[in-house]
Enzyme design. Structure first.
Site, PDB file in Angstrom:
ATOM      1  CB  CYS A 128      -0.313   2.015   5.753  1.00  0.00           C
ATOM      2  SG  CYS A 128      -1.062   0.726   5.066  1.00  0.00           S
ATOM      3  CB  CYS A 138      -5.186  -0.542   2.641  1.00  0.00           C
ATOM      4  SG  CYS A 138      -4.096  -0.925   3.524  1.00  0.00           S
ATOM      5  CB  CYS A 145      -1.024  -0.025   1.028  1.00  0.00           C
ATOM      6  SG  CYS A 145      -2.045   1.387   1.436  1.00  0.00           S
ATOM      7  CB  CYS A 189      -4.144   3.024   5.887  1.00  0.00           C
ATOM      8  SG  CYS A 189      -3.939   2.703   4.064  1.00  0.00           S
ATOM      9  CB  CYS A 210      -9.517  -4.272 -11.465  1.00  0.00           C
ATOM     10  SG  CYS A 210      -8.989  -3.209 -12.965  1.00  0.00           S
TER      11      CYS A 210
END
Length: 130
Positions: free
Chosen positions: A50, A96, A47, A99, A119
């Site tokens: 984070c 995510c 991510c 976060c 996707c």
């Protein structure tokens, strides 16, 4: 997971590029074929907000859609899914789990063994080679 990563909007804006902020914090979508130029080697996709490991290169495939596509996350606990009824459609949003960054959407038209296509906006990811 240790707990949610919580930051004020100004902190996210200062940390991220304008495009990454628009996509991850404002649920935007990048143009297709703009951010899928990651190295073709073993590694993990994290991510951009984070640093949580989200996807593995071993699960990436070329869907022809112009966005990085994966048939499963690195771990079931890495991502969360939400119903998305924006733009007069019914889709499943992928975020995510650490976060709540908007990553993209998951569709039931992927390859075996899962039949899923995560996707994902490339600007929402950073790549770390093994």
């Amino acid at each position: 997971m240790a707990g949610k990563v919580l930051k004020h909007d100004d902190e996210w804006r200062a940390q991220l590029s304008p495009e990454a902020y628009r996509v991850t914090r404002r649920k935007g979508t990048e143009r297709p074929f703009t951010n899928d130029n990651f190295p073709k080697q073993p590694g993990k996709f994290h991510c951009v907000c984070c640093g949580t490991a989200l996807f593995d290169m071993a699960h990436k495939f070329d869907s022809g859609t112009g966005w990085p596509s994966f048939w499963q996350p690195a771990a079931d606990s890495a991502v969360a899914e939400n119903e998305d009824r924006s733009w007069f459609m019914r889709r499943t949003e992928v975020v995510c789990a650490a976060c709540d960054a908007h990553l993209g959407h998951v569709f039931p038209d992927g390859p075996r063994p899962t039949g899923l296509r995560y996707c994902i906006n490339g600007v929402a990811l950073s790549f770390e080679p093994e």
